[in-house]
Design an enzyme around this catalytic site. Structure first.
Site, PDB file in Angstrom:
ATOM      1  N   GLU A 170      -9.397   6.316   7.247  1.00  0.00           N
ATOM      2  CA  GLU A 170      -7.974   6.551   7.047  1.00  0.00           C
ATOM      3  C   GLU A 170      -7.627   7.800   6.242  1.00  0.00           C
ATOM      4  O   GLU A 170      -6.645   8.483   6.561  1.00  0.00           O
ATOM      5  CB  GLU A 170      -7.343   5.338   6.343  1.00  0.00           C
ATOM      6  CG  GLU A 170      -7.313   4.093   7.191  1.00  0.00           C
ATOM      7  CD  GLU A 170      -7.071   2.853   6.350  1.00  0.00           C
ATOM      8  OE1 GLU A 170      -7.943   2.536   5.505  1.00  0.00           O
ATOM      9  OE2 GLU A 170      -6.034   2.209   6.502  1.00  0.00           O
ATOM     10  N   ARG A 197       0.830  -1.209   0.000  1.00  0.00           N
ATOM     11  CA  ARG A 197       0.000   0.000   0.000  1.00  0.00           C
ATOM     12  C   ARG A 197       0.864   1.259   0.000  1.00  0.00           C
ATOM     13  O   ARG A 197       0.470   2.290  -0.554  1.00  0.00           O
ATOM     14  CB  ARG A 197      -0.992  -0.008   1.169  1.00  0.00           C
ATOM     15  CG  ARG A 197      -2.075   1.052   1.060  1.00  0.00           C
ATOM     16  CD  ARG A 197      -3.174   0.877   2.102  1.00  0.00           C
ATOM     17  NE  ARG A 197      -4.262   0.026   1.645  1.00  0.00           N
ATOM     18  CZ  ARG A 197      -5.376   0.464   1.047  1.00  0.00           C
ATOM     19  NH1 ARG A 197      -5.557   1.757   0.825  1.00  0.00           N
ATOM     20  NH2 ARG A 197      -6.307  -0.368   0.677  1.00  0.00           N
TER      21      ARG A 197
END
Lengths: 159, 766
Positions: free
Chosen positions: B718, B311
């Protein structure tokens, strides 16, 4: 080791319990008296989650020995509301969405109550620095400060 | 419609009274035992002797367990089966659990756990990424490399080149409620587990594995956590397994909670990285070619490090079109805590890499930072709404709103005028210097492990019209349960108080994914909507038949069911349907559409969509001490059509402050022995109330998601964390104001006062 018999007042009620000499007030509240609203965040007096009032003074209950509270007045989050009627701080915390996970909330409410008791009209700076000993990891504090300021205003209006 | 309303957190009324029950508040049966781990005092070594006699003799101790007691040591890993519950023959980090104590109280267990005498034959410990790289100590065979175009040639052919490297520190989650679990033995060897976890199914799976029973013999329940932030995705496994094993061995209920210091010594944190970059650019700051190298410190066990490092690579573009890019990621194995999931899951680390490049290129070209960012932005959709460019992993960028969003923030924050005013002020201020920065965010939404993008729900309507709601997501403060309940209430057209939120329970909804990757509302909201719509359709069919009308004409609104010109109470209709022998219970299921991802090639569509945002932060530094303050922050964040603006703004504010903390005050320090010296709030500084920005303006970019998400909303957990990156570059800007423009500030993160002071000194040394 013999246990110590302690008689004290918690949220206006006389209570008795038996404490080990090393038990903290936090242990006694949670384990002996079933008052689990007061939380342990660090156990070293740095996070404020266990804040209570002892004879009106804001303390970290993890740093107070249970045996020390003989004949004193202890106030916890459970004593803020009067029956079904919430304390203005409690209402304002809901209204301003000043909580998320809620774990720091009891300590912050108790600390804020102590602030408003000695300084009914705090500036925003005074609120921020008074509550600097109560850590919150979720909210970013903005709504907490607004809620305390607003509760202070309402309480001043009521007086 | 309750969707879109700013309703308070579902537990707010309980929280303010101290009545909300967390795992440690749940009363256990008499005779419950309390557990504590004895920890390694050596970062890497062979265990030569374990003497636990003093532990066994300590007051209140009921049982002591070490490797000899469990020849087949249970595993706690969520991935590679490389995390024994207790050390076997070797220790791999300082703080690793070596033995387990069961005692009559929490304090007795902890005190006894200090009495173990373990002797080690020490081995060299790899503590840094450079040491691990030199020793080729890594996960996977070699680095993962993804490329698009020809970065090397593009850099060589560019008018200008620059390179650099910097450190990005880790971060302790500091959930206010530490890790905790409890296990109650049931008849026939079954086990009921309470756990403060984001991933109940994983707890169920690992406990079942440890007990050698099928998953059906283990039930895991989670009402709420006192914060998670990714730290409770895998790190609760050890406590739940320990409790279950001792509960089985003793027949007594067991509870384990880590004291704060133990929690910080044992559990993983955000991955720290060293990032190297080599850039080719033109005079306007346009990036023509770019190479990144990520050195990722994963710690001793694999845990979730591979998808985290992936990621980071997937966010190496942020909002910028990079036609020629190569990213090389080394996942390095070290003798430290096993780094784990933390809000953003590697995304923030990848994103600060490209933002650093933008800041550095702006400095090198002496161009305004915002203009350099802008010339590199992805293009907006063309007039037909089609994407014009793709990411480094070949995913067309279909929803880029960076241009509009940044322009709106630039205006609302008065960025240009303030920048000019700050420059003028700095010219008159020799000691204090101010800085300002605007940084954007583009964050991909979906689990990159594609099969995790599924969710289930279970909804019951009782004959009195009350509704019982259950889904696979967990509540850690984010307000997921309230958002999902708003979805349910909207489908049935009933007031919120009709809907009962219930604890997450593996016995109700099976095979759930972790509440992670910001996916909670997206996945569970859709699953609940599906379950509610199934029941509503049955109710509509029933009353349509009763009144001989078309089911499509039946309306559910205002707590009533409207049919054939009449309105009946929802409860009345529920009673009819029950008496008519029609089921008022349904499961619901959702699997995210459109996503495909080939991790090996680094190509595909790992994300259903992107969430966007931007922030302007203004800081002031004291050039004599390095001390600094955030004076003002302006945030504008994309939540799609918000399901609950109040909860979403709370997420945005909290995420920003947490992100700014990561990059400013939160410093993790290991000594040369691998001992983490910052293992309590006394030494590890998360933002406090006094650190809150003096002026804090937060707004939502409230436009519908172009994808068919629940209520057209976007995930919010997030993405706003990375708004905090603007604080870091505002500090960089303030440091740059101390010099003549010839030396790039080159701050490492976190930019602690010490590092700011050293950076100021570098400016003065010119």
């Amino acid at each position: 080791m013999s246990k110590i018999h302690v008689t004290t007042t918690v949220n206006g009620d006389t209570v008795e319990f038996l404490a080990e000499s090393r038990d903290t007030l936090l242990d006694a509240l949670r384990d002996q008296l079933g008052l689990t609203g007061t939380k342990e965040g660090c156990g070293t007096g740095d996070c404020g989650a266990c804040s209570v009032l002892l004879d009106g003074v804001l303390v970290c209950s993890c740093l107070v020995l249970a045996a020390e509270v003989q004949d004193k007045q202890v106030e916890t989050v459970e004593g803020l509301a009067t029956g079904a009627e919430l304390h203005p701080l409690q209402r304002k915390f809901i209204e301003h969405a000043a909580l998320q996970c809620g774990f720091c909330t009891p300590g912050i409410l108790v600390a804020a109550k102590a602030l408003l008791a000695q300084n009914p009209d705090p500036t925003e700076s005074e609120v921020r620095f008074w509550l600097a000993g109560n850590l919150c990891r979720c909210t970013g504090y903005d709504k907490i400060i607004r809620a305390v300021m607003d509760a202070g205003a309402e309480m001043r209006g009521a007086n | 419609m309750s969707i879109g309303k700013s309703l308070a957190h579902d537990s707010a009324a309980l929280h303010v009274r101290g009545e909300a029950r967390y795992t440690d508040d749940i009363p256990l049966p008499a005779g419950a035992l309390h557990l504590a781990f004895g920890l390694s005092t050596c970062a890497h070594g062979d265990i030569t002797a374990i003497d636990l006699d003093a532990v066994r003799a300590a007051p209140g101790v009921i049982g002591v367990y070490a490797q000899a007691d469990w020849p087949e040591m249970p595993d706690c890993s969520p991935s590679a089966h490389d995390e024994p519950l207790l050390a076997v023959d070797q220790v791999h980090y300082l703080g690793q659990p070596v033995f387990l104590v069961a005692a009559t109280s929490h304090l007795a267990a902890r005190k006894a756990a200090r009495l173990g005498r373990i002797t080690y034959a020490e081995r060299p410990a790899l503590l840094t990424v450079d040491q691990a790289l030199a020793a080729n100590s890594r996960f996977e065979q070699g680095p993962v490399i993804w490329a698009k175009g020809d970065a090397s040639t593009a850099i060589a052919n560019a008018p200008f080149q620059l390179d650099g490297s910097f450190e990005v520190g880790g971060q302790e989650h500091f959930y206010l409620e530490g890790q905790v679990a409890a296990a109650l033995p049931l008849e026939g060897g079954d086990m009921h587990v309470y756990s403060s976890t984001q991933h109940p199914t994983e707890i169920q799976h690992k406990v079942a594995h440890a007990l050698h029973v099928p998953m059906h013999a283990v039930r895991v329940e989670v009402r709420r956590m006192g914060g998670g932030f990714g730290g409770k995705e895998s790190q609760g496994n050890a406590l739940a397994i320990a409790c279950a094993l001792v509960a089985r061995a003793t027949g007594r209920a067991c509870k384990m909670r880590y004291d704060r210091d133990d929690d910080m010594m044992i559990t993983g944190k955000r991955h720290d990285l060293k990032i190297r970059y080599r850039v080719g650019h033109d005079a306007e700051g346009r990036i023509l070619g770019l190479e990144f190298t990520h050195l990722v410190r994963c710690g001793w066990a694999q845990d979730l490090s591979l998808p985290v490092a992936d990621r980071a690579m997937l966010h190496s573009d942020n909002c910028y079109h990079l036609p020629h890019i190569r990213i090389e990621s080394h996942r390095l194995k070290t003798n430290t805590q096993s780094a784990t999931a933390y809000r953003g899951f590697g995304g923030p680390q990848g994103m600060i890499g490209i933002e650093r490049v933008m800041d550095h290129v702006a400095h090198a070209t002496a161009r305004p930072q915002l203009e350099v960012r802008r010339v590199n932005f992805y293009a907006s959709m063309d007039q037909a709404g089609a994407p014009q460019q793709s990411t480094p992993f070949h995913m067309p960028v279909e929803d880029f709103i960076g241009h509009e969003l940044v322009a709106a923030l630039e205006t609302s924050a008065d960025y240009r005028a303030r920048r000019a005013e700050i420059a003028a002020w700095n010219a008159t201020s020799p000691i204090l210097k101010r800085g300002i920065a605007l940084t954007p965010v583009k964050f991909g939404i979906s689990f990159t492990l594609t099969f995790l993008n599924q969710a289930g729900a279970l909804v019951h309507v009782y004959q009195d019209g009350s509704i019982h709601l259950n889904h696979g997501g967990t509540e850690m403060g984010q307000g997921l349960n309230q958002k999902v309940a708003q979805v349910a209430a909207s489908v049935f057209g009933v007031p919120m108080e009709v809907v009962k939120i219930t604890p997450t329970d593996t016995g109700k909804v099976p095979n759930t994914s972790a509440t992670a990757a910001s996916s909670g509302s997206d996945l569970n909201g859709m699953a609940v909507q599906a379950a509610c719509e199934t029941i509503r359709a049955r109710m509509a069919d029933f009353v349509a038949q009763k009144f001989s009308v078309d089911a499509k004409s039946v309306r559910f609104a205002g707590g009533q069911v409207k049919v054939a010109g009449e309105a009946f109470a929802f409860a009345q209709v529920a009673a009819w349907v029950y008496q008519g022998r029609v089921s008022l219970s349904s499961t619901g299921f959702y699997a995210t559409p459109k996503i495909t991802w080939d991790r090996v090639k680094g190509s595909g569509r790992p994300f259903l969509y992107f969430a966007y945002g931007a922030a302007v932060t203004e800081v002031v530094i004291d050039t004599l001490t390095g001390e600094n303050r955030i004076l003002r922050a302006d945030l504008l964040h994309d939540t799609g059509t918000s399901l609950n603006p109040s909860l979403d703004i709370g997420q945005v504010e909290g995420a920003y402050v947490q992100g700014a903390g990561w990059l400013t005050t939160e410093e993790l320090v290991w000594d040369e022995k691998g001992d983490l010296r910052t293992h309590a709030p006394s030494t590890y500084k998360i933002p406090s109330c006094s650190d809150r920005p003096r002026v804090f303006n937060v707004a939502l970019w409230d436009k519908p998601n172009r994808e068919a998400t629940v209520g057209k909303s976007k995930a919010v957990g997030e993405p706003p964390f990375m708004l905090g990156i603007s604080a870091f570059f505002a500090l960089s800007d303030a440091v740059a104001a101390c010099g003549d423009g010839s030396v790039y500030p080159a701050l490492d993160a976190p930019a602690t006062p010490e590092r700011v002071l050293m950076a100021v000194q570098r400016q003065h040394d010119v």
